[in-house]
Design a protein around this motif. Sequence first.
Motif, PDB file in Angstrom:
ATOM      1  N   ILE A 150       7.776  -2.904  -5.921  1.00  0.00           N
ATOM      2  CA  ILE A 150       6.824  -3.885  -6.449  1.00  0.00           C
ATOM      3  C   ILE A 150       6.110  -3.263  -7.642  1.00  0.00           C
ATOM      4  N   SER A 151       6.240  -3.881  -8.805  1.00  0.00           N
ATOM      5  CA  SER A 151       5.600  -3.341  -9.998  1.00  0.00           C
ATOM      6  C   SER A 151       4.398  -4.167 -10.441  1.00  0.00           C
ATOM      7  N   ARG A 152       4.263  -5.399  -9.914  1.00  0.00           N
ATOM      8  CA  ARG A 152       3.150  -6.275 -10.287  1.00  0.00           C
ATOM      9  C   ARG A 152       2.685  -7.072  -9.063  1.00  0.00           C
ATOM     10  N   PRO A 153       1.454  -7.572  -9.106  1.00  0.00           N
ATOM     11  CA  PRO A 153       1.035  -8.487  -8.037  1.00  0.00           C
ATOM     12  C   PRO A 153       1.950  -9.703  -8.021  1.00  0.00           C
ATOM     13  N   CYS A 154       2.350 -10.136  -6.840  1.00  0.00           N
ATOM     14  CA  CYS A 154       3.269 -11.262  -6.719  1.00  0.00           C
ATOM     15  C   CYS A 154       2.481 -12.538  -6.447  1.00  0.00           C
ATOM     16  N   ALA A 155       2.633 -13.513  -7.337  1.00  0.00           N
ATOM     17  CA  ALA A 155       1.857 -14.744  -7.227  1.00  0.00           C
ATOM     18  C   ALA A 155       2.479 -15.754  -6.272  1.00  0.00           C
ATOM     19  N   THR A 156       3.750 -15.544  -5.899  1.00  0.00           N
ATOM     20  CA  THR A 156       4.448 -16.559  -5.100  1.00  0.00           C
ATOM     21  C   THR A 156       4.794 -16.112  -3.694  1.00  0.00           C
ATOM     22  N   CYS A 157       4.950 -14.799  -3.473  1.00  0.00           N
ATOM     23  CA  CYS A 157       5.504 -14.355  -2.188  1.00  0.00           C
ATOM     24  C   CYS A 157       4.408 -14.003  -1.191  1.00  0.00           C
ATOM     25  N   PHE A 158       3.621 -14.989  -0.805  1.00  0.00           N
ATOM     26  CA  PHE A 158       2.615 -14.748   0.203  1.00  0.00           C
ATOM     27  C   PHE A 158       3.228 -14.909   1.593  1.00  0.00           C
ATOM     28  N   TRP A 159       3.007 -13.934   2.420  1.00  0.00           N
ATOM     29  CA  TRP A 159       3.467 -13.894   3.801  1.00  0.00           C
ATOM     30  C   TRP A 159       4.963 -13.671   3.932  1.00  0.00           C
ATOM     31  N   TYR A 160       5.765 -14.484   3.325  1.00  0.00           N
ATOM     32  CA  TYR A 160       7.194 -14.271   3.453  1.00  0.00           C
ATOM     33  C   TYR A 160       7.894 -14.882   2.245  1.00  0.00           C
ATOM     34  N   PHE A 161       9.184 -14.652   2.158  1.00  0.00           N
ATOM     35  CA  PHE A 161       9.942 -15.082   0.991  1.00  0.00           C
ATOM     36  C   PHE A 161      10.559 -16.456   1.219  1.00  0.00           C
ATOM     37  N   ASN A 162      10.393 -17.344   0.250  1.00  0.00           N
ATOM     38  CA  ASN A 162      10.967 -18.686   0.313  1.00  0.00           C
ATOM     39  C   ASN A 162      12.254 -18.802  -0.491  1.00  0.00           C
ATOM     40  N   LYS A 163      12.336 -18.030  -1.578  1.00  0.00           N
ATOM     41  CA  LYS A 163      13.491 -18.101  -2.463  1.00  0.00           C
ATOM     42  C   LYS A 163      13.961 -16.684  -2.777  1.00  0.00           C
ATOM     43  N   ILE A 164      15.157 -16.368  -2.283  1.00  0.00           N
ATOM     44  CA  ILE A 164      15.732 -15.033  -2.501  1.00  0.00           C
ATOM     45  C   ILE A 164      16.858 -15.145  -3.515  1.00  0.00           C
ATOM     46  N   ILE A 165      16.805 -14.292  -4.534  1.00  0.00           N
ATOM     47  CA  ILE A 165      17.826 -14.291  -5.582  1.00  0.00           C
ATOM     48  C   ILE A 165      18.666 -13.027  -5.447  1.00  0.00           C
ATOM     49  N   PHE A 166      19.944 -13.209  -5.221  1.00  0.00           N
ATOM     50  CA  PHE A 166      20.885 -12.086  -5.164  1.00  0.00           C
ATOM     51  C   PHE A 166      21.622 -12.013  -6.497  1.00  0.00           C
ATOM     52  N   GLY A 167      21.369 -10.942  -7.247  1.00  0.00           N
ATOM     53  CA  GLY A 167      22.028 -10.748  -8.530  1.00  0.00           C
ATOM     54  C   GLY A 167      23.212  -9.811  -8.368  1.00  0.00           C
ATOM     55  N   THR A 168      24.392 -10.245  -8.803  1.00  0.00           N
ATOM     56  CA  THR A 168      25.597  -9.438  -8.602  1.00  0.00           C
ATOM     57  C   THR A 168      26.397  -9.276  -9.880  1.00  0.00           C
ATOM     58  N   ASP A 169      27.057  -8.151  -9.979  1.00  0.00           N
ATOM     59  CA  ASP A 169      28.033  -7.917 -11.055  1.00  0.00           C
ATOM     60  C   ASP A 169      29.426  -7.708 -10.451  1.00  0.00           C
ATOM     61  N   PHE A 170      29.545  -8.032  -9.153  1.00  0.00           N
ATOM     62  CA  PHE A 170      30.801  -7.925  -8.406  1.00  0.00           C
ATOM     63  C   PHE A 170      31.238  -6.477  -8.162  1.00  0.00           C
ATOM     64  N   SER A 171      30.342  -5.539  -8.308  1.00  0.00           N
ATOM     65  CA  SER A 171      30.689  -4.150  -8.011  1.00  0.00           C
ATOM     66  C   SER A 171      30.754  -3.952  -6.502  1.00  0.00           C
ATOM     67  N   LYS A 172      31.336  -2.842  -6.092  1.00  0.00           N
ATOM     68  CA  LYS A 172      31.438  -2.525  -4.668  1.00  0.00           C
ATOM     69  C   LYS A 172      30.050  -2.402  -4.042  1.00  0.00           C
ATOM     70  N   ALA A 173      29.127  -1.805  -4.800  1.00  0.00           N
ATOM     71  CA  ALA A 173      27.772  -1.617  -4.281  1.00  0.00           C
ATOM     72  C   ALA A 173      27.060  -2.933  -4.053  1.00  0.00           C
ATOM     73  N   SER A 174      27.459  -3.980  -4.794  1.00  0.00           N
ATOM     74  CA  SER A 174      26.790  -5.273  -4.659  1.00  0.00           C
ATOM     75  C   SER A 174      27.004  -5.905  -3.290  1.00  0.00           C
ATOM     76  N   MET A 175      28.053  -5.514  -2.585  1.00  0.00           N
ATOM     77  CA  MET A 175      28.312  -6.103  -1.276  1.00  0.00           C
ATOM     78  C   MET A 175      27.207  -5.748  -0.280  1.00  0.00           C
ATOM     79  N   SER A 176      26.697  -4.513  -0.341  1.00  0.00           N
ATOM     80  CA  SER A 176      25.594  -4.127   0.535  1.00  0.00           C
ATOM     81  C   SER A 176      24.351  -4.938   0.203  1.00  0.00           C
ATOM     82  N   ALA A 177      24.114  -5.144  -1.083  1.00  0.00           N
ATOM     83  CA  ALA A 177      22.963  -5.938  -1.508  1.00  0.00           C
ATOM     84  C   ALA A 177      23.104  -7.379  -1.013  1.00  0.00           C
ATOM     85  N   PHE A 178      24.303  -7.912  -1.102  1.00  0.00           N
ATOM     86  CA  PHE A 178      24.527  -9.286  -0.622  1.00  0.00           C
ATOM     87  C   PHE A 178      24.241  -9.396   0.874  1.00  0.00           C
TER      88      PHE A 178
END
Length: 304
Positions: A150-178
């Motif tokens: 976390i680098s800044r105060p988050c204005a939207t994520c109070f209590w829990y996350f409503n919208k999760i964005i998974f960014g991928t470049d199709f690398s092998k490491a991205s599968m763990s992130a997914f």
Amino acid sequence: MFKKILFATTASPACDAAAKIAFELAEKYKSELILYHVFGVPSHGSSFSITDYLTGEKDDAGPDYVEWVKDEMKNTYATLIEKHGEPRFEILAGIPSTEILRFARKEEIDCIIMGSHTRADETGAARFRGIVGTTMQKVAQRARCPVLIISRPCATCFWYFNKIIFGTDFSKASMSAFKFAFKMAESIGCKLYLFHALDIDTSQAGVSPGQKSIEDKIAAARARLEKEYVSQMNDFDNYEISIWEGVPYVELLKFARETSGDLIVMAHHTRDIDPDEALLGTTVEQVVLRSACPVASVNRPDRL
């Protein structure tokens, strides 16, 4: 979701945004929250002296000093403690990244939360980018669990996350992130965005590809997203596929702002190499520094 959350903090204002999310997530998911502070590098002799790794000042680090640091941390986070409950405190001397990783393995931590830097520099400062290459860089590189940055105060994520964005470049490491992003979205019941930025190559004589070529690449990327990720989501249908073209970190940040994303999940690195040898990828580093919401860097599938 998380049995144990480790909040690694310097107890400075630079960690305030991360502290708020750490306390809120721990209460929301009924997790054990551990506030972990490494206060300095111990001397090589038999004395209890330490050198503060931020100020460079030397102090005597006996039992009284440790208790004093603990009391200072309680005062720093008094408001959060009153609201969300008292966490467990762990305070010791050592090299911050080494001690954080050692403790996380020993305690089988499920998620490490930390700020992207340790000093309250202006985000636009020329040296700001370099700060990421220290403790956070080393922890994200070797951690066996996801690292929430976390680098800044988050204005939207109070209590829990409503919208999760998974960014991928199709690398092998991205599968763990997914897997981490999908598990969170499925557990919470929130929307999951599968995002890919098509990096249009204009290096050949400075000629941009034609519209037909771009559309073909977008169609191919969509098919790959469906094959590699959607196929693993079973009956989960609260998702959306988005493919933009441009500079990856720029497009991902724009997309996160447009959708009011609460959490960005990315692979720690993109190359297929040993995670212990992989430096923080350029794209995730730029996203971490500029994102208005937390960024989860996922290095391994060990504790997903």
